[in-house]
Every structure is written in C-alpha cells, then in structure tokens.
Design a protein around this motif. Structure first.
Motif, PDB file in Angstrom:
ATOM      1  N   LEU A  64       0.808  -1.198   0.000  1.00 29.29           N
ATOM      2  CA  LEU A  64       0.000   0.000   0.000  1.00 29.29           C
ATOM      3  C   LEU A  64       0.849   1.258   0.000  1.00 29.29           C
ATOM      4  O   LEU A  64       0.328   2.362  -0.035  1.00 29.29           O
ATOM      5  CB  LEU A  64      -0.930  -0.003   1.213  1.00 29.29           C
ATOM      6  CG  LEU A  64      -1.883  -1.207   1.278  1.00 29.29           C
ATOM      7  CD1 LEU A  64      -2.827  -1.071   2.445  1.00 29.29           C
ATOM      8  CD2 LEU A  64      -2.672  -1.342  -0.016  1.00 29.29           C
ATOM      9  N   TYR A  68      -8.905  -5.742  -6.576  1.00 30.82           N
ATOM     10  CA  TYR A  68      -8.561  -4.519  -7.291  1.00 30.82           C
ATOM     11  C   TYR A  68      -9.077  -4.575  -8.732  1.00 30.82           C
ATOM     12  O   TYR A  68      -9.137  -5.647  -9.349  1.00 30.82           O
ATOM     13  CB  TYR A  68      -7.047  -4.323  -7.306  1.00 30.82           C
ATOM     14  CG  TYR A  68      -6.468  -4.050  -5.938  1.00 30.82           C
ATOM     15  CD1 TYR A  68      -6.162  -2.747  -5.543  1.00 30.82           C
ATOM     16  CD2 TYR A  68      -6.238  -5.080  -5.029  1.00 30.82           C
ATOM     17  CE1 TYR A  68      -5.631  -2.487  -4.284  1.00 30.82           C
ATOM     18  CE2 TYR A  68      -5.719  -4.835  -3.764  1.00 30.82           C
ATOM     19  CZ  TYR A  68      -5.413  -3.525  -3.402  1.00 30.82           C
ATOM     20  OH  TYR A  68      -4.903  -3.279  -2.150  1.00 30.82           O
ATOM     21  N   ARG A  92     -10.919  -0.608  -5.342  1.00 29.29           N
ATOM     22  CA  ARG A  92     -10.773  -1.884  -4.639  1.00 29.29           C
ATOM     23  C   ARG A  92     -11.915  -2.079  -3.653  1.00 29.29           C
ATOM     24  O   ARG A  92     -12.624  -1.128  -3.279  1.00 29.29           O
ATOM     25  CB  ARG A  92      -9.432  -1.951  -3.909  1.00 29.29           C
ATOM     26  CG  ARG A  92      -9.391  -1.156  -2.613  1.00 29.29           C
ATOM     27  CD  ARG A  92      -8.073  -1.346  -1.877  1.00 29.29           C
ATOM     28  NE  ARG A  92      -8.127  -0.742  -0.538  1.00 29.29           N
ATOM     29  CZ  ARG A  92      -7.103  -0.699   0.300  1.00 29.29           C
ATOM     30  NH1 ARG A  92      -5.933  -1.211  -0.072  1.00 29.29           N
ATOM     31  NH2 ARG A  92      -7.227  -0.155   1.493  1.00 29.29           N
ATOM     32  N   TRP A 103      -8.982   4.966  -5.698  1.00 29.46           N
ATOM     33  CA  TRP A 103      -7.710   5.597  -5.346  1.00 29.46           C
ATOM     34  C   TRP A 103      -7.842   7.091  -5.596  1.00 29.46           C
ATOM     35  O   TRP A 103      -8.089   7.533  -6.718  1.00 29.46           O
ATOM     36  CB  TRP A 103      -6.589   4.996  -6.174  1.00 29.46           C
ATOM     37  CG  TRP A 103      -5.243   5.629  -5.973  1.00 29.46           C
ATOM     38  CD1 TRP A 103      -4.623   6.516  -6.798  1.00 29.46           C
ATOM     39  CD2 TRP A 103      -4.336   5.398  -4.889  1.00 29.46           C
ATOM     40  NE1 TRP A 103      -3.383   6.859  -6.297  1.00 29.46           N
ATOM     41  CE2 TRP A 103      -3.190   6.194  -5.118  1.00 29.46           C
ATOM     42  CE3 TRP A 103      -4.385   4.611  -3.745  1.00 29.46           C
ATOM     43  CZ2 TRP A 103      -2.101   6.212  -4.255  1.00 29.46           C
ATOM     44  CZ3 TRP A 103      -3.306   4.627  -2.885  1.00 29.46           C
ATOM     45  CH2 TRP A 103      -2.186   5.409  -3.133  1.00 29.46           C
ATOM     46  N   ASN A 104      -7.696   7.900  -4.544  1.00 33.50           N
ATOM     47  CA  ASN A 104      -7.903   9.343  -4.668  1.00 33.50           C
ATOM     48  C   ASN A 104      -6.604  10.123  -4.864  1.00 33.50           C
ATOM     49  O   ASN A 104      -6.596  11.346  -4.784  1.00 33.50           O
ATOM     50  CB  ASN A 104      -8.659   9.882  -3.456  1.00 33.50           C
ATOM     51  CG  ASN A 104      -7.872   9.747  -2.159  1.00 33.50           C
ATOM     52  OD1 ASN A 104      -6.686   9.421  -2.160  1.00 33.50           O
ATOM     53  ND2 ASN A 104      -8.542   9.985  -1.044  1.00 33.50           N
ATOM     54  N   ALA A 120      -4.775   7.474  -1.211  1.00 37.44           N
ATOM     55  CA  ALA A 120      -5.332   6.337  -0.476  1.00 37.44           C
ATOM     56  C   ALA A 120      -6.603   5.869  -1.180  1.00 37.44           C
ATOM     57  O   ALA A 120      -7.174   6.571  -2.019  1.00 37.44           O
ATOM     58  CB  ALA A 120      -5.641   6.739   0.964  1.00 37.44           C
ATOM     59  N   PHE A 121      -7.038   4.660  -0.796  1.00 36.87           N
ATOM     60  CA  PHE A 121      -8.289   4.143  -1.335  1.00 36.87           C
ATOM     61  C   PHE A 121      -9.442   4.596  -0.437  1.00 36.87           C
ATOM     62  O   PHE A 121     -10.044   3.817   0.302  1.00 36.87           O
ATOM     63  CB  PHE A 121      -8.244   2.612  -1.419  1.00 36.87           C
ATOM     64  CG  PHE A 121      -7.389   2.098  -2.538  1.00 36.87           C
ATOM     65  CD1 PHE A 121      -7.902   1.966  -3.815  1.00 36.87           C
ATOM     66  CD2 PHE A 121      -6.067   1.753  -2.311  1.00 36.87           C
ATOM     67  CE1 PHE A 121      -7.112   1.496  -4.857  1.00 36.87           C
ATOM     68  CE2 PHE A 121      -5.269   1.283  -3.339  1.00 36.87           C
ATOM     69  CZ  PHE A 121      -5.792   1.159  -4.627  1.00 36.87           C
ATOM     70  N   CYS A 123     -13.148   9.884  -9.389  1.00 38.94           N
ATOM     71  CA  CYS A 123     -11.782   9.390  -9.205  1.00 38.94           C
ATOM     72  C   CYS A 123     -10.814  10.105 -10.132  1.00 38.94           C
ATOM     73  O   CYS A 123     -11.149  10.422 -11.278  1.00 38.94           O
ATOM     74  CB  CYS A 123     -11.728   7.886  -9.455  1.00 38.94           C
ATOM     75  SG  CYS A 123     -12.375   7.380 -11.072  1.00 38.94           S
ATOM     76  N   VAL A 167      -4.963   7.598 -12.851  1.00 39.07           N
ATOM     77  CA  VAL A 167      -3.819   6.845 -12.350  1.00 39.07           C
ATOM     78  C   VAL A 167      -2.720   6.889 -13.406  1.00 39.07           C
ATOM     79  O   VAL A 167      -2.927   6.482 -14.542  1.00 39.07           O
ATOM     80  CB  VAL A 167      -4.203   5.385 -12.049  1.00 39.07           C
ATOM     81  CG1 VAL A 167      -2.966   4.557 -11.712  1.00 39.07           C
ATOM     82  CG2 VAL A 167      -5.220   5.313 -10.921  1.00 39.07           C
ATOM     83  N   VAL A 169      -0.112   1.444  -8.686  1.00 38.99           N
ATOM     84  CA  VAL A 169      -0.314   2.888  -8.752  1.00 38.99           C
ATOM     85  C   VAL A 169       0.789   3.568  -9.560  1.00 38.99           C
ATOM     86  O   VAL A 169       0.529   4.433 -10.392  1.00 38.99           O
ATOM     87  CB  VAL A 169      -0.401   3.495  -7.333  1.00 38.99           C
ATOM     88  CG1 VAL A 169      -0.461   5.012  -7.402  1.00 38.99           C
ATOM     89  CG2 VAL A 169      -1.612   2.948  -6.592  1.00 38.99           C
TER      90      VAL A 169
END
Length: 426
Positions: A52, A240, A259, A272-273, A276-277, A297, A300, A349
C-alpha cells in the motif's frame, strides 16, 4: 480521424473525438495519442501481496510476441446466434469442477467451456440477457458481463458494464443520436450456480458499483465509468480493478483504480484518490451529494499508461511485478502509433511508461471503417496459471484479442490469440 499528438494532461481534451461503434453499440473512444484444469485449487490461489506504499518505478522489462496467431473462436462456424461475439476482453475462471469458463461478453452474454484454455467450445445458453430498461436510474439497460471472479468456483461475482442508450428510448434523447445520449456505469451481478446464469447482486439500483455523481443528461455523452478490467486479488484481502472514465460533458478520458474487501457489496468499492483508497462513489438519484467532485476518481499514472490502458491486469511471477495491457497510442519514430501496449508496476499505482507490443489496425485507424478488418480488446492469460481466476502469468502466456471482420459495423468477430514471452532488460 487521428489528431495531433500531445503529451500530459493536455492530451485528455478531445478536440477530434474518435468514436468507434462496436457490436450492438459498445463504443471504444480514446483520446488522441495518450490515449489445464486443476481440480484442487485453493480458494486464494494466485493471490499476490499488494503493498500500500507507493514505490519507485520498477526496473525495465519487455514483452514479445513469439509465435503465430491462433483462432480461438470463429464467429462463422462457432456462433449460436449472430450476437454471440467477443465484445469485451477475454475473461476466464475455473469452476467448482475444474472446468474453464470463458465469457463471450455482449448484450447477450454467452460462455465457452472446456478442460483448459486450449479446449474451449461455446455453450449456446445465454448466461445473462440485457433488460433494456428505459429508466436511467435503474442501471439495467444494455449489460455486458465484464469481470467475473470466484473463490470457490460455485459463487461467481462479476462487475458489469452497463450502457444507458437514450436514443433507443422514446423521449429520452432529443438529439436522436447514439453518442450524445450514451451514459455508462458499472454494476454488480452474481451467479450462484457455478456460472450457468447471472442476475443482479441486489435489486436495482442497489447493484450500482460506480458512476458519475450526475444524473443522465441527453447531450452530455459519451460519458461515464465503463469497461472494467478483470479483478485481481491481493493477499491483503482486497480485490482490485481498473476502469475507463469519460468525463461528463467534456469527454476527457483517463483510467481509474478501485478496490473492495467484499465482492458481495456493490457499495463497498473505494477508488484511489491520489493518496489512499478512500474515494466513495455516489448515486445521483439516491444519495445526498454536497460536492460531486468528491465522488470522481482522479487519473492513475496518466503520463505513463495514458487514457485507456485498462483492458487486462495480471501479476507476473517471473518478473515479480504487475502487467497492465490495453489499447493506447504513443509518439514513436516521429509518428503517432496506435496498437496494443503494456506497462509494469509493483504497487498498481506507479507504472513504467507504456510500451508497444503490437502496432495493429483499430476501428478508428483503418482506411475504411465500414469494410476493413480491425482489432480490439487485448487481454493476457496464462493457461498454466495456478490462480482460479487466471490472475497470474509467468515467463510465457497468451495475448487474446478480438478481430472485427469486414468493418466494425459487422457482427462477424473472431477471438484470436498469440503466444508472448517476457524478458528482463538491463
């Protein structure tokens, strides 16, 4: 129909929108150049630990095609009905009896069955039929089974690509055109009979997983959250998934990551911001939304993977990194090159810059879109994977993809594959 190549976030703005109608209407639209059965498989086979903490980009490696093209599904000879077509990337899993099931995803969803990936044949009983509901708040118009996942081979959950097509419903599209009234969302279906049939996981609209926090608006499209990748599970217990975003009203495009730790709960997915998720999706018809931007969102690795590299995600045990495969473009040898691309990551990520695997004709790059052969939907599968859901690859695997025969307006589509091999580089 290609535009001038641009880099970075500026390339997300479509000044020349590329639209390629596929199947009964599933459209692929990309921004300009960013754009062996095993009967004793444990439930968590193939699960990979996903750190993570974002890491630095991984060391380089390459994927190469190492053999001839092979025909997996021949529409002319194998179809049950005209709409028995591979209209999303290839997805497969092993059921409770060790049989492999592969989805032929379209508005009428079929499956192929066999002892392994090398021996699949079509089952002519549809596993899920679209409901064509005219109410956009129900999220059950044209539905594609997009991302099945099972831990025991009996109970299968699947993310569903749902298209609301206002132009097909009286009074819902003053423009009377497909794309301006095309609204996409992701929902959840479930099969409790080992993949024979699927139904909504909860009564609509509670089966909604992800969409823009705005209601359907004729003329705002094409927009929405769509075309989810396959699901991959980490030993951290989370599942995910990558999906494609086309922005409401603007049609800017990018890839998002989400996720969940509970596949049975549609509202448990978090995106995913950027750190963090913790991003939460919202339903504009049922939720009290104070700031819509909180529920959208962000991209990525936009510079690395572009706006559309989200067709297939696997963990490569030979390279010890993730492999993302999809359709994209890049500026290579002083020209814009479209085709099948791939990228590597250690954390899902942070990604290496996408690399070209195969330059190939896409529906929007052929000279005559109405008659020329084109290709879509690459996905990576390893017939020797110990994962029940084919989440892993090793040094060798197969790239599966769809061939559109006689133009993208035709339903004549075959499923093909080529062998590929991975090589680390200095």
């Amino acid at each position: 129909m290609q535009g001038t190549f641009r880099t970075g976030a500026a390339a997300m703005r479509l000044t020349n929108l590329v639209l390629a109608a596929v199947g009964f209407g599933l459209a692929v639209f990309l921004s300009e150049a960013v754009s062996a059965a095993n009967h004793n498989i444990p439930n968590n086979a193939g699960s990979i630990y996903i750190p993570l903490v974002v890491k630095a980009p991984v060391a380089d490696a390459v994927m190469k095609i190492t053999g001839d093209e092979q025909l997996v599904y021949d529409w002319t000879a194998d179809r049950c009905a005209d709409n028995t077509i591979p209209d999303l990337p290839m997805r497969a899993f092993r059921d409770k009896d060790g049989m492999v099931q592969a989805i032929l995803s379209d508005e009428s969803n079929y499956r192929m069955l066999g002892a392994g990936l090398n021996s699949l044949s079509v089952d002519c009983d549809p596993v899920m039929l679209s409901k064509y509901d005219a109410d956009p708040s129900h999220y059950r118009d044209a539905e594609w089974i997009a991302a099945p996942y099972t831990e025991d081979g009996q109970l299968i959950y699947s993310l569903v690509h749902n298209e609301y097509r206002g132009h097909t419903h009286p009074g819902m599209c003053p423009q009377d055109e497909y794309f301006p009234c095309w609204d996409n969302s992701i929902t959840l279906a479930v099969s409790s009979n080992a993949g024979r049939t699927y139904e909504w996981a909860l009564e609509p609209p509670a089966h909604l997983v992800a969409r823009f926090p705005y209601p359907y608006l004729a003329g705002a499209g094409p927009e929405g959250f769509r075309s989810p990748s396959n699901i991959i599970k980490g030993k951290d217990g989370y599942f995910y998934n990558f999906f494609h975003v086309s922005e409401y009203n603007t049609q800017e495009q990018w890839v998002c990551l989400m996720r969940t730790d509970d596949l049975s709960a549609p509202d448990s997915w978090r995106f995913w911001n950027g750190s963090a998720f913790k991003g939460r999706f919202a339903d504009p018809y049922t939720d009290d939304i104070s700031d819509p931007e909180d529920h959208i969102c962000p991209p990525v690795a936009l510079e690395q993977i572009g706006a559309s590299l989200n067709d297939s995600i696997t963990y490569n045990t030979y390279l010890e990194r993730y492999v993302l495969v999809g359709i994209s473009a890049d500026w290579l040898e002083e020209r814009e090159v479209w085709g099948f691309y791939y990228a590597f990551s250690e954390d899902l990520v942070t990604w290496t810059r996408r690399k070209l695997l195969l330059e190939i004709e896409l529906p929007w790059t052929v000279d005559d879109p109405g008659s020329d052969v084109s290709y879509l939907y690459p996905s990576l599968l390893d017939q020797d994977s110990t994962s029940r859901n084919f989440e892993t690859t090793d040094k060798t695997a197969y790239l599966y993809y769809t061939r559109n025969n006689f133009g993208h307006g035709s339903l004549d589509r075959d499923l093909l594959r080529v062998p590929v091999e991975f090589f680390p580089t200095p």
